[in-house]
Structure formats: structure tokens, C-alpha cells
Scaffold this motif. Sequence first.
Motif, PDB file in Angstrom:
ATOM      1  N   ARG A  11       0.834  -1.215   0.000  1.00  0.00           N
ATOM      2  CA  ARG A  11       0.000   0.000   0.000  1.00  0.00           C
ATOM      3  C   ARG A  11       0.858   1.251   0.000  1.00  0.00           C
ATOM      4  NH1 ARG A  11       2.110   2.407   4.343  1.00  0.00           N
ATOM      5  NH2 ARG A  11       1.566   1.621   6.365  1.00  0.00           N
ATOM      6  N   ALA A  13       0.287   5.189   1.550  1.00  0.00           N
ATOM      7  CA  ALA A  13      -0.645   5.806   2.503  1.00  0.00           C
ATOM      8  C   ALA A  13      -0.327   7.283   2.735  1.00  0.00           C
ATOM      9  CB  ALA A  13      -0.591   5.025   3.821  1.00  0.00           C
ATOM     10  N   PRO A  14      -0.595   8.133   1.742  1.00  0.00           N
ATOM     11  CA  PRO A  14      -0.255   9.549   1.905  1.00  0.00           C
ATOM     12  C   PRO A  14      -1.176  10.270   2.892  1.00  0.00           C
ATOM     13  CG  PRO A  14      -1.464   9.238  -0.140  1.00  0.00           C
ATOM     14  CD  PRO A  14      -1.227   7.864   0.435  1.00  0.00           C
ATOM     15  N   SER A  15      -0.637  11.278   3.554  1.00  0.00           N
ATOM     16  CA  SER A  15      -1.461  12.166   4.381  1.00  0.00           C
ATOM     17  C   SER A  15      -1.749  13.412   3.532  1.00  0.00           C
ATOM     18  CB  SER A  15      -0.696  12.600   5.632  1.00  0.00           C
ATOM     19  OG  SER A  15      -0.334  11.474   6.380  1.00  0.00           O
ATOM     20  N   GLU A  47      -4.686   9.014   4.373  1.00  0.00           N
ATOM     21  CA  GLU A  47      -4.615   9.107   5.837  1.00  0.00           C
ATOM     22  C   GLU A  47      -5.079  10.499   6.281  1.00  0.00           C
ATOM     23  OE1 GLU A  47      -0.993   7.066   7.286  1.00  0.00           O
ATOM     24  OE2 GLU A  47      -2.270   5.315   6.966  1.00  0.00           O
ATOM     25  N   TYR A 181      -2.408   8.423  14.588  1.00  0.00           N
ATOM     26  CA  TYR A 181      -1.867   7.698  13.432  1.00  0.00           C
ATOM     27  C   TYR A 181      -1.442   6.273  13.808  1.00  0.00           C
ATOM     28  CZ  TYR A 181       2.125   6.069  10.696  1.00  0.00           C
ATOM     29  OH  TYR A 181       3.009   5.281  10.017  1.00  0.00           O
ATOM     30  N   VAL A 185      -3.100   3.247  11.628  1.00  0.00           N
ATOM     31  CA  VAL A 185      -2.285   2.566  10.619  1.00  0.00           C
ATOM     32  C   VAL A 185      -2.248   1.055  10.881  1.00  0.00           C
ATOM     33  CG1 VAL A 185      -0.020   2.788  11.748  1.00  0.00           C
ATOM     34  CG2 VAL A 185      -0.147   2.848   9.299  1.00  0.00           C
ATOM     35  N   ARG A 199       7.774   1.963   2.990  1.00  0.00           N
ATOM     36  CA  ARG A 199       7.524   3.394   3.213  1.00  0.00           C
ATOM     37  C   ARG A 199       8.830   4.056   3.588  1.00  0.00           C
ATOM     38  NH1 ARG A 199       4.137   2.449   8.890  1.00  0.00           N
ATOM     39  NH2 ARG A 199       5.884   1.564  10.042  1.00  0.00           N
ATOM     40  N   LEU A 203       9.630   6.892   9.184  1.00  0.00           N
ATOM     41  CA  LEU A 203       8.648   6.213  10.040  1.00  0.00           C
ATOM     42  C   LEU A 203       9.256   5.052  10.827  1.00  0.00           C
ATOM     43  CD1 LEU A 203       5.757   6.533   7.522  1.00  0.00           C
ATOM     44  CD2 LEU A 203       5.809   7.526   9.809  1.00  0.00           C
TER      45      LEU A 203
HETATM   46  N1  GLU Z   1       0.562   8.849   6.217  1.00  0.00           N
HETATM   47  C1  GLU Z   1       1.949   8.702   6.556  1.00  0.00           C
HETATM   48  C2  GLU Z   1       2.758   9.792   5.898  1.00  0.00           C
HETATM   49  O1  GLU Z   1       2.349  10.357   4.923  1.00  0.00           O
HETATM   50  C3  GLU Z   1       2.525   7.385   6.074  1.00  0.00           C
HETATM   51  C4  GLU Z   1       2.019   6.266   6.860  1.00  0.00           C
HETATM   52  C5  GLU Z   1       2.588   4.905   6.523  1.00  0.00           C
HETATM   53  O2  GLU Z   1       3.054   4.671   5.407  1.00  0.00           O
HETATM   54  O3  GLU Z   1       2.527   4.083   7.408  1.00  0.00           O
HETATM   55  O4  GLU Z   1       3.834  10.106   6.348  1.00  0.00           O
END
Ligand code: GLU
Length: 304
Positions: A11, A13-15, A47, A181, A185, A199, A203
Motif C-alpha cells: 500500500r 498511505a499519503p497524508s 490518511e 496515526y 495505521v 515506506r 517512520l
Molecule cells: N501517512 C503517513 C505519511 O504520509 C505514512 C504512513 C505509513 O506509510 O505508514 O507520512
Amino acid sequence: MHESKKSYRGRFAPSPTGPLHFGSLVAAVGSYLDARKRGGKWSVRMEDLDPPREAPGAAGAILRTLEAYGFEWDGKVVFQSRRGAAYDAALARLEREKAVFRCACTRREISDSALSLAGEPIYPGTCRGGLPPGRAARAVRVRVDNGVTAFDDALQGRIEQNLAREVGDFVVRRADGLFAYQLAVVVDDFEQGITDVVRGADLLASTPRQVLLQRLLGYPRPRYMHLPVAVNRNGEKLSKQTLAAPLTIEDAPAQLVRALRFLGQEPPADLAATDLTEIWSWALPSWRTNTIPRQRSFPEPEAR
Ligand code: GLU
């Protein structure tokens, strides 16, 4: 079923705090190619959990940019803003397990605690044994243990963290009622059947918290691969705050080739002069992870 036997599901998962920039493109390209190369599915999850931090229109703009760059996702885009019931259910489970506690502390009250490496105060444990008399609950925190939480990252190697010493009891539901978050997540990766999380390495320090939540909720742990993060000339992660340039659609072939190079792939010199179809047809079969730099961050290549 044993985790490694499940078919690959990845996946991005952009914010939606701003438009996509080169840094987010790197995470999108890495997660997409890794999934497709292994015959897996790839989904996009928005997200949008934190309305005060959102930029109006950013979610739509991100999806349009991904589409224009030639990404093809499986299924519908999942929006975290619509998933409150699932997070509520997970929180109720943590409450039943007595894995969380209610906390009355304000930011100011914990501001003189020791700081974590990320510069956040480490929660001193004030409300662990119950709310102080006369105080109302604000946030909900997970009780962390004083052992090492570890996982093996496909690029960064073994990552270990002592959550009690390095992070402290962390928030899963904020004082303003929004879910954090870290909880969202973990619930979403599980419910979407994600087997592989690819990712940015920014993170990496959050992952042990997610590993702990997976354990508390009885979820399997996905495999992790944390990609190097693009930083600007001042060593800052590219983001809206550091004024990273938004990706433009006209520039898609050049940016895509730049992202491939950043990820240690070796596209032929003239690939950027072709079109998106050509670039993806080169990138997919050529994807390999053993040439990705095993670093947490890396300067953004000069635009050419
Ligand atoms: N939404 C998070 C971000 O944009 C990424 C979350 C993830 O990939 O777990 O930094």
C-alpha cells in the motif's frame, strides 16, 4: 495461514497535508514496484485522520497526480476519515485487555519530561495508576513495557527500541477525540490484509509502537522495508513545511526516472526522454531491492 505464504499486498498511505512532492513519489514508486514485481496487489489509503493539518483539496490532488504518473491501484481508495468505527472497536479491545489508560495530563504538564530522540517529551507515567483526584480524562495512552521491541527491516536491518525508555506510554486517542496515526495505521494495515509495508525511513522510529499494537491486538506483523528518505540541501526531509516543490504532471517522466535512480535502480540514460508507458515497462521487470541504498536519508538529486 503463515504470513509468508499469503499473497503480497502492499500500500501507499499519503497524508493529505499538501500536494505530492519528490519525497512522497519515492515511497509510492518503491511500494508500487515491490508489490507489482512480486505479482501482488497495491492499494492507496488516504490518511485524512487529522482535519486541522489537512490542506483543502489535497486528497483529490494527490490521487490525480498518482493517476497522471501512471500508478494503478487495486480496489477503492480507503479514507481513514470514514473508519472511525473500526478504530473505536480496536480501542475497546485494548481497553478490555487493560492495555490502555486514560490520561489527564496537558501538554504543558509533561513538557518538562525528558525528550525522546525525536524531540517529543517521554511520558512520565503520571496517570498510569489512575486519574489524579478531580481531574478529567483527556487522551488515551497505551501502557508500554520496559523490554525491547524489535523487528527486522528488509533494508535497515534489525531495529530495536525500548519503548519505555525511548518513547513512553503513547497516545492512541488524542485529547481532541481524534485517533492517533499509530492506532489507525495498525488497524487499517490489518483489515486491508497488508503483508508488506514499504515506506520512508522517517517512520522507522514509529514502527516499534506499531509492532507493540499488533501484538496487543493479536494481529500478524507485516514485513517492513523502510526506504531512504529524500532530504534537501539543509538535510531536512522534503515536506510541505520545508517547502518541497509539488510534483507537476508535465514533468512526470523526468521525476519518475529521478525517483528510480534515487532508489538505486539503473535506468538507461535516455529513459527520461521516452514516455510513462516506456518507463513503467522498463521499471517493473528491472526492480530490485539489493541496490537500494541502505540509508535512512539521502540528498535529493539535483533536478536536471
Ligand atoms: N501517512 C503517513 C505519511 O504520509 C505514512 C504512513 C505509513 O506509510 O505508514 O507520512
